[in-house]
Design a protein around this motif. Structure first.
Motif, PDB file in Angstrom:
ATOM      1  N   LYS A 164      12.930 -23.205  -5.474  1.00  0.00           N
ATOM      2  CA  LYS A 164      11.491 -23.460  -5.538  1.00  0.00           C
ATOM      3  C   LYS A 164      10.763 -22.181  -5.963  1.00  0.00           C
ATOM      4  O   LYS A 164      11.086 -21.089  -5.490  1.00  0.00           O
ATOM      5  CB  LYS A 164      10.971 -23.951  -4.186  1.00  0.00           C
ATOM      6  N   LYS A 165       9.788 -22.336  -6.838  1.00  0.00           N
ATOM      7  CA  LYS A 165       9.034 -21.190  -7.329  1.00  0.00           C
ATOM      8  C   LYS A 165       8.274 -20.548  -6.169  1.00  0.00           C
ATOM      9  O   LYS A 165       7.709 -21.244  -5.315  1.00  0.00           O
ATOM     10  CB  LYS A 165       8.043 -21.612  -8.410  1.00  0.00           C
ATOM     11  N   ASN A 166       8.246 -19.214  -6.151  1.00  0.00           N
ATOM     12  CA  ASN A 166       7.516 -18.531  -5.082  1.00  0.00           C
ATOM     13  C   ASN A 166       6.836 -17.277  -5.609  1.00  0.00           C
ATOM     14  O   ASN A 166       7.207 -16.739  -6.667  1.00  0.00           O
ATOM     15  CB  ASN A 166       8.440 -18.197  -3.910  1.00  0.00           C
ATOM     16  N   LEU A 167       5.858 -16.828  -4.880  1.00  0.00           N
ATOM     17  CA  LEU A 167       5.064 -15.652  -5.249  1.00  0.00           C
ATOM     18  C   LEU A 167       4.816 -14.810  -4.003  1.00  0.00           C
ATOM     19  O   LEU A 167       4.500 -15.348  -2.938  1.00  0.00           O
ATOM     20  CB  LEU A 167       3.718 -16.090  -5.842  1.00  0.00           C
ATOM     21  N   ILE A 168       4.980 -13.499  -4.133  1.00  0.00           N
ATOM     22  CA  ILE A 168       4.565 -12.579  -3.072  1.00  0.00           C
ATOM     23  C   ILE A 168       3.117 -12.195  -3.355  1.00  0.00           C
ATOM     24  O   ILE A 168       2.812 -11.633  -4.408  1.00  0.00           O
ATOM     25  CB  ILE A 168       5.437 -11.312  -3.042  1.00  0.00           C
ATOM     26  N   LEU A 169       2.230 -12.518  -2.439  1.00  0.00           N
ATOM     27  CA  LEU A 169       0.808 -12.220  -2.612  1.00  0.00           C
ATOM     28  C   LEU A 169       0.315 -11.467  -1.376  1.00  0.00           C
ATOM     29  O   LEU A 169      -0.074 -12.074  -0.381  1.00  0.00           O
ATOM     30  CB  LEU A 169       0.005 -13.514  -2.803  1.00  0.00           C
ATOM     31  N   PRO A 170       0.310 -10.137  -1.437  1.00  0.00           N
ATOM     32  CA  PRO A 170      -0.120  -9.341  -0.275  1.00  0.00           C
ATOM     33  C   PRO A 170      -1.592  -9.559   0.072  1.00  0.00           C
ATOM     34  O   PRO A 170      -2.342 -10.214  -0.660  1.00  0.00           O
ATOM     35  CB  PRO A 170       0.142  -7.896  -0.735  1.00  0.00           C
ATOM     36  N   TYR A 171      -1.992  -8.945   1.172  1.00  0.00           N
ATOM     37  CA  TYR A 171      -3.345  -9.149   1.706  1.00  0.00           C
ATOM     38  C   TYR A 171      -4.298  -8.051   1.220  1.00  0.00           C
ATOM     39  O   TYR A 171      -5.082  -7.507   2.000  1.00  0.00           O
ATOM     40  CB  TYR A 171      -3.304  -9.144   3.232  1.00  0.00           C
ATOM     41  N   PHE A 172      -4.227  -7.714  -0.051  1.00  0.00           N
ATOM     42  CA  PHE A 172      -5.051  -6.629  -0.574  1.00  0.00           C
ATOM     43  C   PHE A 172      -6.523  -7.034  -0.624  1.00  0.00           C
ATOM     44  O   PHE A 172      -6.848  -8.174  -0.978  1.00  0.00           O
ATOM     45  CB  PHE A 172      -4.589  -6.218  -1.969  1.00  0.00           C
ATOM     46  N   PRO A 173      -7.437  -6.103  -0.313  1.00  0.00           N
ATOM     47  CA  PRO A 173      -8.869  -6.428  -0.286  1.00  0.00           C
ATOM     48  C   PRO A 173      -9.505  -6.426  -1.683  1.00  0.00           C
ATOM     49  O   PRO A 173      -9.042  -5.728  -2.595  1.00  0.00           O
ATOM     50  CB  PRO A 173      -9.479  -5.299   0.558  1.00  0.00           C
ATOM     51  N   PHE A 292      -4.910  -1.791   4.716  1.00  0.00           N
ATOM     52  CA  PHE A 292      -5.447  -1.754   3.356  1.00  0.00           C
ATOM     53  C   PHE A 292      -6.961  -1.577   3.364  1.00  0.00           C
ATOM     54  O   PHE A 292      -7.533  -0.947   2.475  1.00  0.00           O
ATOM     55  CB  PHE A 292      -5.068  -3.023   2.602  1.00  0.00           C
ATOM     56  N   TYR A 293      -7.604  -2.130   4.372  1.00  0.00           N
ATOM     57  CA  TYR A 293      -9.054  -1.989   4.500  1.00  0.00           C
ATOM     58  C   TYR A 293      -9.421  -0.568   4.924  1.00  0.00           C
ATOM     59  O   TYR A 293     -10.397   0.009   4.422  1.00  0.00           O
ATOM     60  CB  TYR A 293      -9.590  -3.019   5.494  1.00  0.00           C
ATOM     61  N   TYR A 294      -8.646  -0.001   5.833  1.00  0.00           N
ATOM     62  CA  TYR A 294      -8.881   1.388   6.223  1.00  0.00           C
ATOM     63  C   TYR A 294      -8.686   2.321   5.028  1.00  0.00           C
ATOM     64  O   TYR A 294      -9.464   3.266   4.824  1.00  0.00           O
ATOM     65  CB  TYR A 294      -7.933   1.791   7.357  1.00  0.00           C
ATOM     66  N   ALA A 295      -7.650   2.053   4.240  1.00  0.00           N
ATOM     67  CA  ALA A 295      -7.415   2.862   3.050  1.00  0.00           C
ATOM     68  C   ALA A 295      -8.587   2.741   2.083  1.00  0.00           C
ATOM     69  O   ALA A 295      -9.064   3.744   1.529  1.00  0.00           O
ATOM     70  CB  ALA A 295      -6.115   2.451   2.366  1.00  0.00           C
ATOM     71  N   ALA A 296      -9.068   1.521   1.871  1.00  0.00           N
ATOM     72  CA  ALA A 296     -10.212   1.302   0.981  1.00  0.00           C
ATOM     73  C   ALA A 296     -11.447   2.043   1.464  1.00  0.00           C
ATOM     74  O   ALA A 296     -12.283   2.482   0.662  1.00  0.00           O
ATOM     75  CB  ALA A 296     -10.503  -0.187   0.863  1.00  0.00           C
ATOM     76  N   SER A 297     -11.563   2.197   2.779  1.00  0.00           N
ATOM     77  CA  SER A 297     -12.713   2.890   3.355  1.00  0.00           C
ATOM     78  C   SER A 297     -12.569   4.404   3.331  1.00  0.00           C
ATOM     79  O   SER A 297     -13.526   5.119   3.641  1.00  0.00           O
ATOM     80  CB  SER A 297     -12.905   2.435   4.816  1.00  0.00           C
ATOM     81  N   GLY A 298     -11.367   4.882   3.039  1.00  0.00           N
ATOM     82  CA  GLY A 298     -11.139   6.322   3.048  1.00  0.00           C
ATOM     83  C   GLY A 298     -10.885   6.866   4.437  1.00  0.00           C
ATOM     84  O   GLY A 298     -11.284   7.994   4.760  1.00  0.00           O
TER      85      GLY A 298
END
Length: 378
Positions: A164-173, A292-298
């Motif tokens: 079955k086709k699959n995709l890895i889709l992380p929780y990036f903001p 990922f949100y903390y990283a985006a915030s610096g």
């Protein structure tokens, strides 16, 4: 354009992954999008996305299935994206009758520890874990495609249904919702932040123990504590109240759970952000997505050394991975930042840079759009 229907039992209609990332991305491509959730009541249109949601999370399975089935027949989607096994199973007859595709978006470890924790004996826990595991396999059998929030959650579906086709889709903001606020440390002062569920399993006590160690070593350091979130059960409420009584410090600010749009603003004044959840098998295979949100915030971070985190994030660029129960080591790291402001500055800027290069929604958005588009063609 085709119609896309999202079905979810335990996520809100305005869930960050479903609404703010996937649904809005499809809407922007011209798809007609609808979300049906069983978490909270709402009917209407938000930002061009139709919402039909009900507050029936505690209702019986038959009632939940009936709602999903009625929504499928009234909306007549060309493709369905489901977030839980019950949503997949409920859509089975419609999917087969109209020969459409059903994408199962697996974002949670299933069965999770909390699903079996309510049972009294180990035997009952085991039997229900087996039952939930078989339900997961059945949902995998019914669905036509898989999306995984992280590769550690591929088990067992990819191994039972490898074709079955699959995709890895992380929780990036998505950067449109981020509020970057890179700070410089004020000499003699630091603001430490914890967000989310105030519970033992999520590590709030580990956070307090580390701060207590810092206070003992450097009593003249001005420590401000920023807590954003709350408790989900009476047991957690009593537990958290006990911690506040035990660590009756000044300068503790407790903010309510923030909306998705305002989340990164809610901790903007923080210097360091923490996630010190317990080390166990389930946590070890689940990526704490707020990194990922903390990283985006610096914001530099101090996180539990989990397998999933090591695999997905180069934390050394903007923080440290630790044993969450080692308060002395965590205190060492906090004081290292205080005493070496140039390290803090480097990590704060690297956090934002890593987000911009690797961990943003823009970098994976097209893969999601293409995956849905290809599923619709077949």
């Amino acid at each position: 354009m085709p119609k896309v229907l999202f079905l979810t039992t335990s996520h809100s209609y305005n869930d960050d992954r479903i609404f703010y990332h996937q649904a809005i991305a499809l809407r922007d491509e011209g798809y007609e999008v609808k979300i049906c959730s069983l978490y909270a009541d709402y009917k209407g249109v938000i930002d061009g996305i139709e919402i039909e949601a009900y507050s029936i999370l505690t209702a019986g399975i038959a009632e939940k299935r009936k709602v999903f089935q009625e929504v499928c027949h009234s909306f007549q989607p060309d493709i369905i994206i489901c977030s839980e096994p019950l949503a997949v199973i409920s859509s089975k007859d419609f999917v087969r009758k109209y020969r459409i595709k059903c994408i199962y978006d697996i974002t949670e470890w299933y069965p999770s520890m909390r699903m079996v924790s309510i049972y009294s004996s180990w035997l009952l826990k085991f039997l229900h874990a087996v039952k939930f595991f078989l339900i997961q396999l059945y949902a995998g059998f019914i669905s036509t495609h898989f999306i995984f929030g992280e590769s550690t959650k591929k088990f067992p579906l990819v191994y039972f249904f490898p074709f079955k086709k699959n995709l890895i889709l992380p929780y990036f903001p998505d950067d449109r919702y981020m509020y970057p606020h890179i700070k410089r440390l004020t000499p003699g002062k630091i603001t430490l932040c914890y967000t989310g569920q105030m519970s033992k399993e999520k590590g709030i006590e580990n956070f307090f123990n580390a701060i207590d160690e810092v206070r003992k070593r450097k009593p003249d350091l001005d420590i401000e504590i920023l807590l954003v979130g709350g408790t989900r059960s009476k047991q957690d409420e009593l537990y958290f109240s006990g911690l506040l009584n035990k660590f009756a410090w000044k300068n503790i600010k407790i903010g309510k759970t923030a909306s998705f749009e305002t989340f990164t603003r809610s901790y903007a004044e923080a210097d360091l952000c923490f996630d010190l959840r317990d080390l166990n098998f389930e946590n070890d295979h689940c990526l704490p997505i707020k990194i990922f949100y903390y990283a985006a915030s610096g914001k530099p971070v101090i996180y539990t050394n989990l397998k999933a985190t090591r695999k997905y994030v180069d934390v050394a660029k903007f923080g440290f991975l630790v044993n969450p129960e080692d308060a002395e080591n965590i205190a060492d790291i906090i004081l290292r930042y205080v005493e070496t402001p140039e390290l803090y500055d480097a990590h704060a800027h690297h956090a934002r840079e890593e987000y911009e290069k690797k961990y943003n929604w823009k970098s994976i958005r097209k893969s999601f759009i293409d995956f849905v588009g290809q599923a619709l063609k077949k």
